[in-house]
Design an enzyme around this catalytic site. Structure first.
Site, mmCIF file in Angstrom:
data_model
loop_
_atom_site.group_PDB
_atom_site.id
_atom_site.type_symbol
_atom_site.label_atom_id
_atom_site.label_comp_id
_atom_site.label_asym_id
_atom_site.label_seq_id
_atom_site.Cartn_x
_atom_site.Cartn_y
_atom_site.Cartn_z
ATOM 1 C CG ASP A 19 -1.873 1.091 1.276
ATOM 2 O OD1 ASP A 19 -1.859 1.795 0.273
ATOM 3 O OD2 ASP A 19 -2.713 1.364 2.241
ATOM 4 C CG ASP A 114 -3.486 3.846 -2.719
ATOM 5 O OD1 ASP A 114 -4.468 2.915 -3.091
ATOM 6 O OD2 ASP A 114 -3.346 4.601 -1.774
ATOM 7 C CD GLU A 115 -5.434 -0.582 -0.678
ATOM 8 O OE1 GLU A 115 -5.222 -1.228 0.529
ATOM 9 O OE2 GLU A 115 -6.342 -0.225 -0.999
#
Length: 431
Positions: A19, A114-115
Site C-alpha cells: 500500500d 495505490d494497493e
C-alpha cells in the site's frame, strides 16, 4: 485462536498487501523534495473536499473528506501545502509502481490505484522480511513512493498487517503476521471498525454487543455471525482465523458500466453550456472504454442542481438512451448524449453537475453483423484520435461539440504540472 486443520492450504501461503503511503501527497513530493516532512493535502474535483492528507497534515487534526473552506483556517495557520487533484500524474505513477510489483510475483491483484495483493507462497519468514525490504527499497529508489507492506495467510490478515505496518513505527513499514500468538496479539490491537469488510453500520451493531476488537470478533460463535451478518460476516471471521475465503483476482472483473461525471466550476443555466459539458464527458467515457477494448449498447444522461443551496429551486433528471448498435465511437456517443440533454433540460435552473454512464459493455471483438459494417473505418479513426492525444496531450484533438472556451470546466486552481505525461511540462534539469 481457533485451531485449523493441519493440511489446510492457507497455512502454507503468504499474501502480501503493498500500500502506497498517502499516495497522492507522495506523488506531489516526487518532483518537489522541499515538500518532504511538510504537511500536504490534496483536494477533490472542483477543489471541494480534502481527499488525501500526509501524516503531518493528519497530526494537525485535518479530517478526511472535510470541505476545504472549513479547514482553510488551520491550513493557512500551519502553512499546509494544498494541491488540486492531478489524476494524470497519479495514474502514471501508479502504473509504474504496479509494473515493479509484477516483477516480484507471478500472482498480483491490483486492488486500487495505490494497493496490490501479491502471493508469496513458499517463502520462509526470514526470507519474507528480506524480500519485503527489497520491494520497499526498489519502489522508493525507482519511483520515489514510500510503501507499507503487510503479510498474512489471508487477504484480511494481510490488510490488518498492513494497517499495523503503516500506523506503528516499530514495524518500520513491514509487518508479517505469522503464528497464532502474534496474530492474536495483533487482532487484539485492531478496532472492529478497522477490519476489512466491516463498515460503520456493522461496527456500530457489533459494539452494541460488546464486540470492540478484531480478536473478540474472531472468537464469536460462528452461528451467531451467520444469523446476524450472513455469509459475508462468516467469511470475514474465517479469514481472521487464517482460513482463506478470498482468492486473488489475477484478472480484473469485466466492467458492466463506465461513468464520467463532473461538478461545474460555477452553476450554469444555458443549454449550450450543458451540451458542451456532456459532449466533453461523452468523449472521455468513450475513450475510457476503448482503452479496455469495450463497446457499449446503451447509456444514460443525468443533470442536477446544487441541493446544498436551499435558497434556489431544485431539479434533477436522467434519461436512458439506446445506441443504434454497440459502439465506442466518440462521435456517435456524443451525438446521442447531446440529444439526451436536449430532452431533460429545463430552463430557469442553475445546474451544478452533469454526467454520462455507458451500460451493457462487451468486448469489441465479440460483436459482428451487418449493423457494424463501418467498424474498420470507425476503429481506424478513433485509434488515430487516441494516439495523437496520447502523444501530444489530452484533448489535443477533440470534437467540435466539446467547445473551445469551456468556462464551465472543473476548477483546479492548485494543480501541479503533469511531470510524466505531458512533454511541455517535463522538468528541465540544468547541470
Amino acid at each position: 485462536m481457533r485451531q485449523l486443520p493441519a493440511n489446510h492450504q492457507s497455512l502454507l501461503q503468504s499474501i502480501a498487501l503493498i500500500d502506497c503511503n498517502s499516495f497522492y501527497a507522495s506523488c506531489e513530493r516526487i518532483f518537489n523534495p522541499k515538500l518532504l516532512g511538510k504537511p500536504i493535502v490534496v483536494l477533490s474535483n472542483n477543489d471541494g473536499c480534502i481527499i488525501t492528507r500526509s501524516a503531518e497534515a493528519k497530526a494537525l487534526g485535518i479530517k478526511m473528506g472535510e470541505p476545504y473552506f472549513k479547514a482553510k483556517k488551520i491550513i493557512e495557520k500551519n502553512n499546509v501545502k494544498v494541491f488540486s487533484s492531478n489524476y494524470s500524474l497519479y495514474g502514471d505513477i501508479s502504473q509504474r509502481v504496479m509494473e515493479i510489483l509484477l516483477g516480484f510475483s507471478p500472482e498480483v491483484e491490483i486492488y486500487s490505484i495505490d494497493e496490490a495483493f501479491l502471493n508469496f507462497k513458499g517463502f520462509k519468514n526470514h526470507e519474507l522480511l528480506t524480500y519485503c525490504k527489497h520491494i520497499r527499497q526498489t519502489i522508493k529508489q525507482w519511483v520515489g513512493i514510500p510503501v507499507s507492506i503487510g503479510v498474512g495467510s489471508t487477504k484480511t490478515l494481510s490488510k490488518i498487517a498492513n494497517h499495523l505496518a503503516k500506523k506503528e513505527a516499530d514495524y518500520e513499514g513491514i509487518c508479517i503476521l505469522k503464528g497464532d500468538e502474534k496474530i492474536e496479539e495483533a487482532l487484539n490491537r485492531i478496532e472492529i471498525g478497522d477490519v476489512w469488510g466491516i463498515g460503520r453500520r456493522l461496527s456500530k451493531f457489533l459494539r452494541n454487543y460488546g464486540v470492540c476488537t478484531a480478536k473478540q470478533f474472531a472468537f464469536l460463535d460462528r452461528r451467531w455471525i451467520r444469523k446476524n451478518m450472513g455469509v459475508v460476516g462468516e467469511k470475514i471471521q474465517l479469514e481472521l482465523c487464517g482460513v482463506s475465503c478470498l482468492d486473488l483476482e489475477l484478472l480484473p472483473s469485466p466492467k458492466k458500466s463506465c461513468c464520467v461525471s463532473r461538478s461545474f466550476s460555477r452553476p450554469i443555466e444555458k443549454i449550450e453550456e450543458l451540451q458542451e459539458s456532456i459532449a466533453n464527458y461523452g468523449s472521455r467515457v468513450a475513450e475510457k472504454i476503448r482503452e479496455e477494448g469495450l463497446i457499449a449498447q446503451s447509456m444514460s444522461i443525468f443533470v442536477l442542481t446544487n441541493h446544498f443551496n436551499k435558497k434556489e429551486k431544485q431539479y434533477s433528471s436522467s434519461i436512458k438512451l439506446q445506441l443504434d448498435y454497440p459502439t465506442s465511437d466518440s462521435k456517435l456517443i456524443v451525438k446521442r448524449a447531446v440529444e439526451g440533454i436536449q430532452r431533460i433540460y429545463k430552463e430557469s435552473y442553475r445546474y451544478k453537475k452533469a454526467g454520462i454512464i455507458l451500460y451493457e459493455l462487451h468486448s469489441s471483438s465479440s460483436v459482428r453483423g451487418l449493423l457494424d459494417y463501418d467498424k474498420p473505418r470507425t476503429d481506424s479513426l478513433m485509434r488515430s484520435l487516441d494516439e495523437i492525444n496520447y502523444r501530444y496531450g489530452s484533448a489535443t484533438l477533440r470534437l467540435a461539440a466539446e467547445g473551445i472556451r469551456r468556462s464551465w470546466h472543473m476548477r483546479r486552481e492548485k494543480v501541479s504540472p503533469c511531470y510524466t505525461t505531458s512533454f511541455d511540462q517535463l522538468m528541465i534539469v540544468k547541470s
